[in-house]
Design an enzyme around this catalytic site. Structure first.
Site, PDB file in Angstrom:
ATOM      1  NE  ARG A 153      34.617  77.414  38.384  1.00 23.29           N
ATOM      2  CZ  ARG A 153      35.340  77.828  39.732  1.00 23.29           C
ATOM      3  NH1 ARG A 153      35.368  77.128  40.523  1.00 23.29           N
ATOM      4  NH2 ARG A 153      35.635  79.538  40.583  1.00 23.29           N
ATOM      5  N   PRO A 158      44.104  69.370  18.873  1.00 23.03           N
ATOM      6  CG  PRO A 158      46.428  67.715  19.449  1.00 23.03           C
ATOM      7  CD  PRO A 158      44.458  68.041  18.959  1.00 23.03           C
TER       8      PRO A 158
END
Length: 240
Positions: A152, A88
């Site tokens: 992708r 985080p």
């Protein structure tokens, strides 16, 4: 590309066998290995966590299972690899980072859990990445998002590779509106310019629409603008 994911919850990654990522694995474009690092624990009960020295809430993941797992990965492939710690506090993951990771031959994702990592685990990582300024239960969902976004950009994964480079954020603009059949639905019509066949005007309309959408929804992305784009934004501001 070879991708290793070290996790305590391998079943969570069943989703990566579906859709485009599943097809990419079938084609041999991605070699995905989901590894339960608990098996590298030398504790007789296969514990991978313990209480923090100095006290404090929660449990910390121990370094030993991660180091043993990485030893085996390095034995199988001694070449260059990017080792990504899902953290985080790490750098915010974005489209540019996804494109950069897609140039690599081997990625390793380290998924945390519980209160966090023993600090020494960070020494294994080449990158500390986060999906946002919030905390989730573990790194699994973040890893899935990063793998999907990165894949992708691997040639052959998408039916039309140009799609990856026209997605939102690829040029610091959100993607322009798109339409398909029918031409009119419930009184809502496809813009005439998209039916004109004039590719130059279509390209100009798409750029202006992408700019306007970004101006309205994510003005923080508008850091580098041409004089023409600046003029358009000034017009929109004057018309408010």
């Amino acid at each position: 590309m070879k991708i290793d994911i070290l996790t305590l919850f391998p079943k969570m990654f069943a989703a990566l066998d579906e859709s485009l990522l599943g097809k990419a694995q079938e084609k041999g474009l991605i070699d995905l290995n989901i590894c339960d690092f608990r098996k590298y624990s030398t504790d007789k009960h296969h514990h991978v966590d313990d209480t923090p020295y100095g006290g404090g809430a929660g449990m910390l993941l121990q370094p030993q299972p991660f180091y043993r797992a990485m030893d085996e990965i390095n034995e199988q492939d001694a070449g260059r690899k990017r080792v990504i710690l899902l953290d985080p506090a790490g750098q915010r993951f974005d489209q540019n980072i996804a494109q950069d990771l897609a140039q690599e031959q081997h990625l390793v994702f380290l998924c945390g859990h519980y209160e966090g990592f023993d600090q020494r685990i960070e020494n294994l990582a080449t990158d500390h990445l986060s999906i946002g300024d919030f905390v989730i239960t573990g790194g699994e969902m973040a890893a899935m998002m990063m793998v999907d976004a990165t894949a992708r950009f691997i040639p052959g994964v998408l039916g039309n590779q140009a799609s990856a480079y026209s997605d939102s954020f690829s040029d610091n603009l959100l993607e322009y509106p798109q339409y398909t059949r029918p031409v009119e639905y419930r009184g809502m019509k496809v813009p005439d310019v998209l039916l004109s066949g004039n590719h130059q005007k279509i390209a100009q309309w798409r750029h202006e629409q992408a700019l306007y959408k970004t101006y309205c929804q994510r003005p923080d992305l508008l850091t580098e603008l041409s004089s023409a784009d600046q003029k358009l934004i000034q017009q929109w501001q004057n018309n408010k």
